[in-house]
Design a protein around this motif. Structure first.
Motif, PDB file in Angstrom:
ATOM      1  N   ALA A   1       6.290   2.317  -3.368  1.00  6.07           N
ATOM      2  CA  ALA A   1       5.629   2.395  -2.072  1.00  6.07           C
ATOM      3  C   ALA A   1       5.946   3.732  -1.415  1.00  6.07           C
ATOM      4  N   VAL A   2       4.898   4.427  -0.960  1.00  7.18           N
ATOM      5  CA  VAL A   2       5.038   5.720  -0.291  1.00  7.18           C
ATOM      6  C   VAL A   2       4.137   5.722   0.932  1.00  7.18           C
ATOM      7  N   SER A   3       4.691   6.112   2.084  1.00  8.29           N
ATOM      8  CA  SER A   3       3.879   6.299   3.279  1.00  8.29           C
ATOM      9  C   SER A   3       4.234   7.636   3.918  1.00  8.29           C
ATOM     10  N   LEU A   4       3.229   8.513   3.982  1.00  7.72           N
ATOM     11  CA  LEU A   4       3.366   9.816   4.633  1.00  7.72           C
ATOM     12  C   LEU A   4       2.320   9.967   5.730  1.00  7.72           C
TER      13      LEU A   4
ATOM     14  N   ASN B   1       4.215   3.545 -11.226  1.00  7.95           N
ATOM     15  CA  ASN B   1       4.673   2.262 -10.686  1.00  7.95           C
ATOM     16  C   ASN B   1       4.224   2.044  -9.255  1.00  7.95           C
ATOM     17  N   LEU B   2       3.497   2.991  -8.688  1.00  6.78           N
ATOM     18  CA  LEU B   2       3.070   2.868  -7.299  1.00  6.78           C
ATOM     19  C   LEU B   2       2.162   1.656  -7.097  1.00  6.78           C
ATOM     20  N   ARG B   3       2.463   0.919  -6.034  1.00  7.99           N
ATOM     21  CA  ARG B   3       1.626  -0.208  -5.621  1.00  7.99           C
ATOM     22  C   ARG B   3       0.990   0.032  -4.256  1.00  7.99           C
ATOM     23  N   ASN B   4       1.660   0.819  -3.420  1.00  8.99           N
ATOM     24  CA  ASN B   4       1.174   1.094  -2.072  1.00  8.99           C
ATOM     25  C   ASN B   4       1.302   2.592  -1.803  1.00  8.99           C
ATOM     26  N   LEU B   5       0.196   3.227  -1.412  1.00 12.31           N
ATOM     27  CA  LEU B   5       0.199   4.654  -1.145  1.00 12.31           C
ATOM     28  C   LEU B   5      -0.618   4.923   0.116  1.00 12.31           C
TER      29      LEU B   5
ATOM     30  N   ARG C   1      -2.943  -0.926  -2.836  1.00 16.04           N
ATOM     31  CA  ARG C   1      -3.285  -0.510  -1.467  1.00 16.04           C
ATOM     32  C   ARG C   1      -3.290   1.015  -1.418  1.00 16.04           C
ATOM     33  N   LEU C   2      -4.434   1.592  -1.042  1.00  9.42           N
ATOM     34  CA  LEU C   2      -4.582   3.040  -0.990  1.00  9.42           C
ATOM     35  C   LEU C   2      -5.251   3.420   0.329  1.00  9.42           C
ATOM     36  N   PHE C   3      -4.583   4.281   1.104  1.00 13.37           N
ATOM     37  CA  PHE C   3      -5.081   4.705   2.407  1.00 13.37           C
ATOM     38  C   PHE C   3      -5.241   6.226   2.407  1.00 13.37           C
ATOM     39  N   LEU C   4      -6.472   6.691   2.588  1.00 10.51           N
ATOM     40  CA  LEU C   4      -6.782   8.117   2.569  1.00 10.51           C
ATOM     41  C   LEU C   4      -7.618   8.532   3.772  1.00 10.51           C
ATOM     42  N   GLU C   5      -7.765   7.700   4.769  1.00 12.26           N
ATOM     43  CA  GLU C   5      -8.660   7.977   5.886  1.00 12.26           C
ATOM     44  C   GLU C   5      -8.196   9.196   6.694  1.00 12.26           C
ATOM     45  N   ASP C   6      -9.163   9.864   7.314  1.00 13.00           N
ATOM     46  CA  ASP C   6      -8.920  10.996   8.209  1.00 13.00           C
ATOM     47  C   ASP C   6      -8.137  12.120   7.528  1.00 13.00           C
ATOM     48  N   CYS C   7      -8.468  12.405   6.282  1.00 15.75           N
ATOM     49  CA  CYS C   7      -7.965  13.587   5.594  1.00 15.75           C
ATOM     50  C   CYS C   7      -9.142  14.542   5.379  1.00 15.75           C
ATOM     51  N   LYS C   8      -8.932  15.586   4.616  1.00 15.90           N
ATOM     52  CA  LYS C   8      -9.954  16.605   4.411  1.00 15.90           C
ATOM     53  C   LYS C   8     -10.484  16.618   2.975  1.00 15.90           C
TER      54      LYS C   8
ATOM     55  N   LEU D   1      -9.272   0.594 -10.971  1.00 17.13           N
ATOM     56  CA  LEU D   1      -8.027   0.129 -10.357  1.00 17.13           C
ATOM     57  C   LEU D   1      -8.235  -1.227  -9.707  1.00 17.13           C
ATOM     58  N   SER D   2      -7.168  -1.984  -9.611  1.00 14.97           N
ATOM     59  CA  SER D   2      -7.243  -3.324  -8.992  1.00 14.97           C
ATOM     60  C   SER D   2      -6.833  -3.216  -7.525  1.00 14.97           C
ATOM     61  N   LEU D   3      -7.610  -2.477  -6.742  1.00 18.21           N
ATOM     62  CA  LEU D   3      -7.266  -2.235  -5.340  1.00 18.21           C
ATOM     63  C   LEU D   3      -7.651  -3.446  -4.494  1.00 18.21           C
ATOM     64  N   ASN D   4      -6.700  -3.889  -3.677  1.00 19.87           N
ATOM     65  CA  ASN D   4      -7.003  -4.891  -2.664  1.00 19.87           C
ATOM     66  C   ASN D   4      -7.505  -4.232  -1.378  1.00 19.87           C
ATOM     67  N   ILE D   5      -6.971  -3.022  -1.107  1.00 25.92           N
ATOM     68  CA  ILE D   5      -7.364  -2.284   0.094  1.00 25.92           C
ATOM     69  C   ILE D   5      -7.606  -0.837  -0.284  1.00 25.92           C
ATOM     70  N   LEU D   6      -8.776  -0.295   0.084  1.00 26.57           N
ATOM     71  CA  LEU D   6      -9.094   1.117  -0.048  1.00 26.57           C
ATOM     72  C   LEU D   6      -9.657   1.578   1.274  1.00 26.57           C
ATOM     73  N   ASP D   7      -8.958   2.475   1.938  1.00 27.38           N
ATOM     74  CA  ASP D   7      -9.390   2.911   3.273  1.00 27.38           C
ATOM     75  C   ASP D   7      -9.331   4.437   3.321  1.00 27.38           C
TER      76      ASP D   7
END
Length: 275
Positions: A202-205, A223-227, A250-257, A269-275
Motif C-alpha cells: 500500500a502506497v499513498s502519496l 505486491n501492490l494492492r493499493n496505490l 485500488r488505483l487513484f490517479l485523479e487530478d494529475c497531469k 487488472l482486477s481493480l475494485n476502484i479506479l479513480d
C-alpha cells in the motif's frame, strides 16, 4: 490509511500505576496489534487508542493524552517500546535524543507534534510502526536518515506541512509494506529507489506537488494492492508496464497531469476502484 490499533493482548508483566495521572489502577503491559491497514482514497490515517498514561523507569507503554508536552520522556521512561501522542494541549516536539529510546517498537502521533523531524529518529533500530497523522505544525523536510529504519513495516507522515523531496534513501526501507506521505507539500520526483521496496502492498502519496513521469522502477512493486497518487503534478503517459500490478485492487490517479489514452492493459487488472 485506515489503521485500527487494538490493545487487547496483555502479556504477563504488570506495571504499577502511580496516582499522578487520572488512571489510578494497575496497568497491564500490552502488546499492540495492528488489526487492519488499508489505504483510503485520500490516504488519511484513522488511529484509535485507549487513553492511559504511565511513567517510570520500568514503564514500557506511554500514551500522552492531556500530557505536559515539556516533559522529558527520554529521561522519565527510558525503556519505552510503545508511544502514542494524541490531542495534547501543548504541542510536543520530538526530542533530538529520541534515539536513546532504543527499545521503541511503535511510535504514533496524531494532532500533537510540532517542529521538525530530527534525524536521530532514523536511529530507532527496533521500530516496527511509525505513524504520524494530522500534525499540522510538523514542518521541515524528511531526513534521509529515516531510510535507516529497515525494521519498519508501517511508515507514514500524513496531513502535515512537510516540504522538499522524498529522499532516495527511503529505498532502504526493506521491510515496509505500508507507506504514506499524503497531504503534505512535497515536491520533486518519486525516487527510482522505490522499486527496491518489493514488500510494499500500500502506497499513498496523494495531495502533494510531486512531478514528472512515474519511474519505471515503480512497476517492479508487484505486491501492490493499493496505490494512491491522486492530486499531484505527475505527467506523461501511463505505460503498458502497469499490467505488472497484477494484485492491484485500488488505483487513484485523479487530478494529475497524465495525458493520452489509458493503456488497454488496465483491463487485465482486477481493480475494485479506479479513480
Amino acid at each position: 490509511w485506515n489503521i485500527n490499533v487494538t490493545t487487547n493482548n496483555p502479556v504477563i508483566k504488570q506495571i504499577k500505576k502511580e496516582n499522578e495521572y487520572p488512571l489510578t489502577k494497575t496497568v497491564t503491559q500490552i502488546q499492540p496489534q495492528v488489526k487492519s491497514s488499508q489505504v483510503c482514497g485520500d490516504g488519511a490515517f484513522s488511529i484509535q487508542f485507549p487513553y492511559f498514561c504511565v511513567q517510570g523507569s520500568a514503564v514500557a507503554i506511554l500514551s500522552l493524552g492531556a500530557f505536559d508536552a515539556s516533559r522529558d520522556i527520554v529521561s522519565d521512561a527510558p525503556n519505552l517500546f510503545f508511544i502514542v501522542i494524541h490531542h495534547i494541549q501543548n504541542s510536543f516536539r520530538i526530542p533530538n535524543n529520541i534515539n536513546l529510546l532504543s527499545n521503541i517498537n511503535f511510535f504514533g502521533a496524531s494532532s500533537a507534534v510540532k517542529g521538525s523531524i530530527p534525524s536521530q529518529l532514523g536511529l530507532l533500530s527496533n521500530i516496527r510502526q511509525l505513524i504520524f497523522t494530522n500534525n499540522k505544525d510538523l514542518t521541515g523536510t524528511l531526513p534521509s536518515e529515516l531510510g535507516l529504519l529497515t525494521t519498519a513495516t508501517i511508515f507514514g507522515f500524513d496531513e502535515s506541512r512537510l516540504v522538499g523531496e522524498i529522499p532516495s534513501e527511503f529505498g532502504q526501507l526493506s521491510s515496509v509494506h505500508s507507506f504514506a506521505l499524503s497531504k503534505n507539500q512535497l515536491s520533486g520526483l518519486i525516487p527510482s529507489q522505490f522499486g527496491l521496496l518489493d514488500s510494499l502492498t500500500a502506497v499513498s502519496l496523494a495531495k502533494n506537488g510531486l512531478v514528472g513521469p512515474l519511474p519505471s522502477e515503480l512497476y517492479r512493486l508487484t505486491n501492490l494492492r493499493n496505490l494512491d497518487l491522486s492530486r499531484n503534478l505527475f505527467g506523461g503517459r501511463l505505460p503498458t508496464e502497469i499490467k505488472r500490478f497484477t494484485l492491484l485492487s485500488r488505483l487513484f490517479l485523479e487530478d494529475c497531469k497524465f495525458f493520452g489514452p489509458l493503456p488497454s492493459e488496465l483491463g487485465t487488472l482486477s481493480l475494485n476502484i479506479l479513480d
